[in-house]
Design a protein around this motif. Structure first.
Motif, short mmCIF file in Angstrom:
data_model
loop_
_atom_site.label_atom_id
_atom_site.label_comp_id
_atom_site.label_asym_id
_atom_site.label_seq_id
_atom_site.Cartn_x
_atom_site.Cartn_y
_atom_site.Cartn_z
N ASN A 100 -0.93 9.55 6.07
CA ASN A 100 -2.28 9.10 5.71
C ASN A 100 -2.62 9.52 4.29
N CYS A 101 -2.02 10.61 3.87
CA CYS A 101 -2.30 11.12 2.53
C CYS A 101 -1.36 10.52 1.50
N THR A 102 -0.48 9.61 1.94
CA THR A 102 0.42 8.89 1.04
C THR A 102 0.00 7.42 0.94
N GLU A 150 1.28 14.11 14.08
CA GLU A 150 1.35 15.03 12.94
C GLU A 150 1.86 14.30 11.69
N LEU A 151 2.95 13.55 11.85
CA LEU A 151 3.49 12.85 10.68
C LEU A 151 2.51 11.79 10.19
N ASP A 196 7.20 0.99 1.69
CA ASP A 196 6.48 1.47 0.50
C ASP A 196 6.06 2.93 0.68
N ILE A 197 5.58 3.25 1.88
CA ILE A 197 5.14 4.63 2.14
C ILE A 197 6.34 5.58 2.03
N ALA A 198 7.47 5.19 2.61
CA ALA A 198 8.66 6.04 2.57
C ALA A 198 9.13 6.24 1.13
N LEU A 199 9.16 5.16 0.36
CA LEU A 199 9.62 5.25 -1.03
C LEU A 199 8.67 6.12 -1.85
#
Ligand code: TRP
Length: 329
Positions: A94-96, A88-89, A156-159
């Motif tokens: 994927n959209c980030t 799910e996450l 990078d994704i988290a930020l």
């Protein structure tokens, strides 16, 4: 207490390089960190794998990890596919993440190159890996050097997610062992020990019999000058054995060079063989005991999944709210 997350794929027999480079550190970290370790079976289906082989490999790896000393009372070991929040996450992330970022991943380029057909999953592999870690708000991620780029992407994704939706994820840090942990193939010592890229005779499997381990060490390639000294360029075989013994005994290579000064390769190899067998014997005994009761391993994995889920659910609930999905009422 800092939280650690790491993952290991169930495919491919595990060898002494996996043990010295990762598994052993997972075990020692348990005493002073909150540890979550996952057998990442969802990652394994990014390439074709037989259902029975996947199932057997997952249970066998779980058995091996418990045998190596992962303690269900101290840390959480679970199968990734048992906690559906990972998938799910991964969709939200994927959209980030962007196509450009994923296209730059060298592991994807290496693994997809020359293949007739490449799954979307293989391309998306690093996003699922980011989900694995971010799901548990992990602080530290022990991985090998080859995962550095995936860890950078994960940060990078988290930020980016935090920037767009407000503070949501802990931005994790990679924990990459410093040089020295490089274990090489005993037959082709310029290559890393590996069940996919190396030679069979040059790979010390954790579940090889003691006789087989000895045979592999004694037939390791060396050179003809007879001096036990590290020189990666001219003496890669001897250097590989020195690094192996240095990792097992946790002593510097220089100490070993001094110890074997004036002694021949036969003596040296004998000692390496003894060290390998002594290191692995307790693990093998424990493996045999646990493997006799496969129901127990299934039960322990279930305990792990339940505990992992209890941490994963609050994260996805927060993420859903941040993104703006309507409340479920
Ligand atoms: N890609 C990692 C490897 O091949 C395995 C992995 C999957 C992983 N998810 C992870 C490692 C999360 C660390 C954290 O070694």
């Amino acid at each position: 207490m800092a939280r650690i997350f790491s993952g290991i794929q169930p495919t491919g027999d595990k060898h002494i390089g996996n043990y010295l480079g990762a598994i052993r550190h997972w075990v020692t970290s348990q005493s002073d960190h909150e540890c979550l370790y996952s057998i990442v079976d969802l990652h394994s289906i990014t390439v074709t794998v037989e259902p029975t082989a996947l199932r057997d490999a997952t249970l066998s790896l779980a058995t091996l990890l418990f045998a190596a000393g992962l303690d269900p009372k101290q840390s959480t070991l679970f199968a990734q596919s048992h906690v559906s929040e990972h998938m799910e996450l991964a969709w939200y992330l994927n959209c980030t993440a962007t196509m450009g970022e994923l296209r730059r991943m060298t592991q994807f380029k290496d693994k997809s190159g020359g293949q007739e057909s490449v799954s979307v999953g293989l391309f998306d592999y690093p996003v699922l890996q980011a989900a694995d870690v971010l799901l548990y708000q992990s602080d530290l991620v022990p991985v090998g050097e080859d995962q550095r780029q995936h860890l950078e992407l994960m940060r990078d994704i988290a930020l980016r997610f935090n920037g767009r939706y407000g503070e949501t994820f802990v931005v994790p840090q990679a924990q990459i062992p410093t040089a020295g942990a490089r274990i090489v193939d005993l037959q082709e010592p310029t290559k890393k020990m590996s069940t996919t890229g190396g030679t069979e005779q040059g790979t010390l499997l954790l579940l090889d019999t003691p006789a087989r381990l000895r045979k592999k060490v004694m037939s390791a390639v060396t050179d003809s000058d007879g001096i036990v000294r590290a020189d990666a360029e001219n003496k890669p075989g001897i250097t590989g054995l020195l690094l192996l013994l240095s990792a097992i005994e946790d002593v510097p290579v220089q100490t070993l060079e001094a110890r074997y000064d004036g002694r021949g390769y036969g003596d040296f190899k004998q000692d390496v063989a003894d060290a390998v067998v002594t290191l692995l014997e307790p693990l093998q005994t424990r493996y045999a005991e646990l493997a006799a009761d496969p129901g127990e391993v299934v039960r322990l994995l279930n305990v792990g999944a339940t505990s992992a889920r209890s941490l994963a659910v609050p994260t996805v609930e927060l993420v859903r709210e941040r993104i703006g999905f309507a409340p479920r009422g």
